[in-house]
Design an enzyme around this catalytic site. Structure first.
Site, PDB file in Angstrom:
ATOM      1  N   LYS A  56       5.094  -6.962   3.753  1.00  0.00           N
ATOM      2  CA  LYS A  56       4.249  -5.979   3.071  1.00  0.00           C
ATOM      3  C   LYS A  56       2.809  -6.460   3.090  1.00  0.00           C
ATOM      4  O   LYS A  56       2.508  -7.544   2.589  1.00  0.00           O
ATOM      5  CB  LYS A  56       4.729  -5.794   1.616  1.00  0.00           C
ATOM      6  CG  LYS A  56       3.763  -5.003   0.732  1.00  0.00           C
ATOM      7  CD  LYS A  56       4.286  -4.821  -0.693  1.00  0.00           C
ATOM      8  CE  LYS A  56       3.226  -4.165  -1.593  1.00  0.00           C
ATOM      9  NZ  LYS A  56       3.684  -3.965  -2.987  1.00  0.00           N
ATOM     10  N   ASP A  68      -4.004  -3.103  -3.747  1.00  0.00           N
ATOM     11  CA  ASP A  68      -3.138  -2.088  -4.341  1.00  0.00           C
ATOM     12  C   ASP A  68      -3.704  -1.697  -5.701  1.00  0.00           C
ATOM     13  O   ASP A  68      -3.434  -2.355  -6.702  1.00  0.00           O
ATOM     14  CB  ASP A  68      -1.708  -2.636  -4.474  1.00  0.00           C
ATOM     15  CG  ASP A  68      -0.795  -1.675  -5.212  1.00  0.00           C
ATOM     16  OD1 ASP A  68      -1.154  -0.481  -5.325  1.00  0.00           O
ATOM     17  OD2 ASP A  68       0.281  -2.116  -5.663  1.00  0.00           O
ATOM     18  N   LYS A 113      -3.489   1.723 -11.587  1.00  0.00           N
ATOM     19  CA  LYS A 113      -3.095   0.615 -12.460  1.00  0.00           C
ATOM     20  C   LYS A 113      -4.141   0.429 -13.554  1.00  0.00           C
ATOM     21  O   LYS A 113      -5.291   0.823 -13.374  1.00  0.00           O
ATOM     22  CB  LYS A 113      -3.031  -0.681 -11.632  1.00  0.00           C
ATOM     23  CG  LYS A 113      -1.863  -0.798 -10.679  1.00  0.00           C
ATOM     24  CD  LYS A 113      -1.897  -2.133  -9.951  1.00  0.00           C
ATOM     25  CE  LYS A 113      -0.753  -2.260  -8.955  1.00  0.00           C
ATOM     26  NZ  LYS A 113       0.578  -2.306  -9.596  1.00  0.00           N
ATOM     27  N   ASP A 166      -1.741  -8.515  -2.588  1.00  0.00           N
ATOM     28  CA  ASP A 166      -0.532  -7.707  -2.362  1.00  0.00           C
ATOM     29  C   ASP A 166      -0.174  -7.646  -0.872  1.00  0.00           C
ATOM     30  O   ASP A 166       0.741  -6.931  -0.474  1.00  0.00           O
ATOM     31  CB  ASP A 166      -0.745  -6.296  -2.939  1.00  0.00           C
ATOM     32  CG  ASP A 166       0.545  -5.618  -3.371  1.00  0.00           C
ATOM     33  OD1 ASP A 166       1.539  -6.328  -3.610  1.00  0.00           O
ATOM     34  OD2 ASP A 166       0.551  -4.369  -3.455  1.00  0.00           O
ATOM     35  N   ASP A 181       2.044   4.200  -7.066  1.00  0.00           N
ATOM     36  CA  ASP A 181       1.971   2.740  -7.197  1.00  0.00           C
ATOM     37  C   ASP A 181       3.246   2.057  -6.677  1.00  0.00           C
ATOM     38  O   ASP A 181       3.285   0.841  -6.528  1.00  0.00           O
ATOM     39  CB  ASP A 181       1.715   2.366  -8.661  1.00  0.00           C
ATOM     40  CG  ASP A 181       1.240   0.928  -8.819  1.00  0.00           C
ATOM     41  OD1 ASP A 181       0.858   0.318  -7.792  1.00  0.00           O
ATOM     42  OD2 ASP A 181       1.248   0.432  -9.952  1.00  0.00           O
ATOM     43  N   GLU A 241       4.188   1.850  -3.732  1.00  0.00           N
ATOM     44  CA  GLU A 241       3.747   2.083  -2.337  1.00  0.00           C
ATOM     45  C   GLU A 241       4.338   1.071  -1.363  1.00  0.00           C
ATOM     46  O   GLU A 241       4.495   1.367  -0.185  1.00  0.00           O
ATOM     47  CB  GLU A 241       2.213   2.043  -2.260  1.00  0.00           C
ATOM     48  CG  GLU A 241       1.561   0.642  -2.117  1.00  0.00           C
ATOM     49  CD  GLU A 241       1.864  -0.307  -3.272  1.00  0.00           C
ATOM     50  OE1 GLU A 241       2.141   0.185  -4.378  1.00  0.00           O
ATOM     51  OE2 GLU A 241       1.847  -1.538  -3.061  1.00  0.00           O
ATOM     52  N   ARG A 269       7.328  -0.164  -0.968  1.00  0.00           N
ATOM     53  CA  ARG A 269       8.604   0.239  -0.363  1.00  0.00           C
ATOM     54  C   ARG A 269       8.384   1.310   0.700  1.00  0.00           C
ATOM     55  O   ARG A 269       9.158   1.422   1.646  1.00  0.00           O
ATOM     56  CB  ARG A 269       9.575   0.678  -1.471  1.00  0.00           C
ATOM     57  CG  ARG A 269       9.163   1.928  -2.203  1.00  0.00           C
ATOM     58  CD  ARG A 269       9.896   2.081  -3.533  1.00  0.00           C
ATOM     59  NE  ARG A 269       9.408   1.145  -4.545  1.00  0.00           N
ATOM     60  CZ  ARG A 269       9.893   1.060  -5.771  1.00  0.00           C
ATOM     61  NH1 ARG A 269      10.897   1.844  -6.152  1.00  0.00           N
ATOM     62  NH2 ARG A 269       9.395   0.202  -6.634  1.00  0.00           N
TER      63      ARG A 269
HETATM   64  N1  BES Z   1       2.284  -4.692  -5.869  1.00  0.00           N
HETATM   65  C1  BES Z   1       2.971  -4.185  -6.974  1.00  0.00           C
HETATM   66  C2  BES Z   1       3.966  -5.174  -7.595  1.00  0.00           C
HETATM   67  C3  BES Z   1       3.349  -6.367  -8.245  1.00  0.00           C
HETATM   68  C4  BES Z   1       3.024  -6.341  -9.584  1.00  0.00           C
HETATM   69  C5  BES Z   1       3.142  -7.534  -7.536  1.00  0.00           C
HETATM   70  C6  BES Z   1       2.462  -7.459 -10.187  1.00  0.00           C
HETATM   71  C7  BES Z   1       2.595  -8.648  -8.126  1.00  0.00           C
HETATM   72  C8  BES Z   1       2.253  -8.608  -9.458  1.00  0.00           C
HETATM   73  C9  BES Z   1       3.766  -2.935  -6.565  1.00  0.00           C
HETATM   74  O1  BES Z   1       3.176  -2.176  -5.576  1.00  0.00           O
HETATM   75  C10 BES Z   1       3.870  -2.085  -7.766  1.00  0.00           C
HETATM   76  O2  BES Z   1       2.873  -1.604  -8.213  1.00  0.00           O
HETATM   77  N2  BES Z   1       5.091  -1.921  -8.267  1.00  0.00           N
HETATM   78  C11 BES Z   1       5.311  -1.128  -9.415  1.00  0.00           C
HETATM   79  C12 BES Z   1       6.511  -0.259  -9.135  1.00  0.00           C
HETATM   80  C13 BES Z   1       6.717   0.815 -10.150  1.00  0.00           C
HETATM   81  C14 BES Z   1       5.607   1.833 -10.079  1.00  0.00           C
HETATM   82  C15 BES Z   1       8.053   1.466  -9.872  1.00  0.00           C
HETATM   83  C16 BES Z   1       5.594  -2.070 -10.576  1.00  0.00           C
HETATM   84  O3  BES Z   1       6.221  -3.123 -10.377  1.00  0.00           O
HETATM   85  O4  BES Z   1       5.150  -1.776 -11.681  1.00  0.00           O
HETATM   86 ZN    ZN Z   2       1.927  -3.151  -4.287  1.00  0.00          ZN
HETATM   87 MN    MN Z   3       1.826  -0.747  -6.345  1.00  0.00          MN
END
Ligand code: BES
Ligand code: ZN
Ligand code: MN
Length: 481
Positions: free
Chosen positions: A248, A253, A260, A271, A330, A332, A334
């Site tokens: 990834k 992000d 966020k 990210d 968010d 994204e 996946r």
């Molecule tokens: N890049 C983030 C996950 C992340 C969060 C990595 C904190 C490192 C530190 C990912 O893209 C994300 O935002 N995931 C969301 C998914 C949710 C919207 C289902 C998350 O984990 O909140």
């Molecule tokens: Zn992300």
């Molecule tokens: Mn995200």
């Protein structure tokens, strides 16, 4: 830190580093010095706190000798040696010793290499943006005693290649997104061609032609275009088999339209650590001339809010043909990985595929910051990863997959949705279930490194910052293939 192997113990070093086992038992090499110096070492440490335990370190003999605790001789595995190496690295850096000689014991080369590994990774600094000199670390010439320096140097090249890979991953992941855009990261991947890796950059126009609409959707709100970069290493020309690594690569992000919160958003510059991990592994295996074929596939994009951004509620047709309902922009990672996985399983047809991603915050809720979550459709792969993990000390823990989780990402109006229901429950698992849809039965293992990519408080082998996790682990796994 520069490494030099030498048999010269007479030269003028700032300090000589000697080893002592638990209960103040001098190592054989240290014993030799003890005799030369008339018993001074034992006398000096007799009533001190230094007992030879791992973690003990003391300067004696006007700081000309550094005694380092080695603990129990029988317990000196790689993980302990890395730690001792880290302690030595920190100590000589703090004391500004610029030219030292390492002579812990009559170690086989492998033990010294593990010490060097810990020392180099622990003293890693990302200080290229510091303009004031005294905040920069001193360069250390780390001389390592060897009776056959030439052979030691040659044999060190494998470990050195792993160190290089970890450092590349850390360097890339530490870069901010104003410097390391998607285009810049694609260029960094291109540099691997110097090592004989074939690098192909698929740009947005070609992604459109292919129908990789998920990665295009994620990148739509950014002026930095998305790419899929394919890196092919052919170490075994006789074989048609290859394994694949997918990463990834979100250079930033922001969450997109599902923006966020501000606090902590800066961390999302890293990210793209999954992609950096794949690049680091590719670099190591090429430098090691490993006798295997490996294809790396990274999906690069920037997730930004904009008039052109993809939006919650959108339905997007993936490269695989499956439709995806986007409920949260968010989620994204996946989406980007889905198109990369389709590309990989259909075009590369690997024996197995491993993906690396800072995918979910939920993995930190489950496992904290020191354990990588793994998810797989193939227990043999899980066993291989666990075996390697025990050797490198990079902890992993398998989380389950299954129908009840797959059901959570069924969409009412499309094939799948990018959010589980209820949305936060089993968040890391529903993300993995989403990826699983796109591997189409290929043996696959997913590493959610959202917690472990980043070191919050310095550990045995890393300062605060990006860890480079999984690079050594996958090197070890490939050694065992
Ligand atoms: N890049 C983030 C996950 C992340 C969060 C990595 C904190 C490192 C530190 C990912 O893209 C994300 O935002 N995931 C969301 C998914 C949710 C919207 C289902 C998350 O984990 O909140
Ligand atoms: Zn992300
Ligand atoms: Mn995200």
């Amino acid at each position: 830190m520069n490494i030099n192997f030498t048999s010269d113990i007479e030269k003028n070093y700032d300090a000589i580093i000697l080893g002592v086992y638990e209960n103040s038992k001098l190592s054989k090499l240290t014993e030799n010095f003890e005799k030369k110096l008339g018993g001074i070492i034992s006398k000096t440490i007799k009533n001190s706190k230094f007992k030879g335990n791992v973690g003990d370190v003391v300067d004696i003999f006007s700081e000309k000798i550094i005694l380092v605790g080695l603990g129990k001789e029988a317990e000196l595995d790689d993980i302990v040696l890395h730690k001792i190496g880290g302690i030595i690295g920190s100590h000589v850096t703090k004391e500004k010793k610029e030219n030292v000689l390492l002579m812990l014991d009559n170690f086989a080369d492998e033990k010294n290499f593990a010490i060097i590994y810990g020392a180099m990774l622990k003293t890693y600094r990302f200080d290229k943006y510091k303009t004031v000199d005294d905040e920069k670390k001193t360069e250390i010439l780390f001389n390592v005693y060897s009776q056959n320096p030439k052979k030691s140097k040659d044999d060190f090249s494998d470990v050195s290649a792993v160190i290089d890979g970890v450092i590349t991953t850390r360097d890339l992941a530490n870069e901010p997104s104003n410097v390391l855009s998607t285009t810049a990261l694609a260029k960094e991947a291109k540099k691997l061609s110097k090592l004989g890796i074939k690098v192909e950059v698929i740009d947005a126009k070609e992604l459109e032609k292919m129908g990789a609409n998920l990665i295009l959707a994620v990148g739509a709100g950014s002026k930095n275009p998305p790419y899929i970069v394919v890196m092919k290493y052919t170490g075994n020309k006789k074989s048609k088999n290859t394994v694949a690594l997918v990463g990834k690569g979100l250079c930033f992000d922001s969450g997109g339209i599902s923006l966020k919160p501000s606090r902590g958003m800066d961390e999302m510059k890293s990210d793209m650590t999954g992609a950096a991990t794949v690049i680091g592994i590719m670099e190591s295996i090429a430098k090691r001339n490993m006798n295997i074929n490996v294809t790396g596939v990274i999906g690069l994009a920037e997730n930004m809010p904009d008039g052109a951004s993809y939006k919650p509620g959108d339905i997007v047709k993936s490269l695989s043909g499956k439709t995806v309902e986007v409920l949260d922009t968010d989620a994204e990672g996946r989406l980007v990985l889905a198109d990369c996985l389709t590309y990989t399983v259909r075009n590369i047809k690997p024996k197995f595929v491993m993906d690396f991603a800072t995918l979910t915050g939920a993995v930190m809720v489950a496992l904290g910051e020191e354990t990588t979550g793994i998810f797989s459709n193939d227990e043999k792969l899980v066993d291989m990863v666990k075996t390697a993990s025990q050797k490198t000390g990079e902890d992993v823990w398998q989380l389950p997959l299954g129908k009840k989780f797959a059901d959570m990402i069924k969409s009412d109006i499309a094939d799948v949705k990018n959010l589980g229901a209820p949305e936060r429950y089993a968040g890391s698992i529903t993300a993995a279930e989403f990826l699983k849809v796109f591997v189409e039965g290929t043996p696959w293992i997913h590493f959610d490194i959202a917690g472990t990519a980043w070191v919050n408080k310095e550990n045995d082998i890393a300062p605060k910052g990006m860890s480079g996790v999984c690079v050594a682990l996958i090197n070890k796994l490939f050694e065992n293939l």
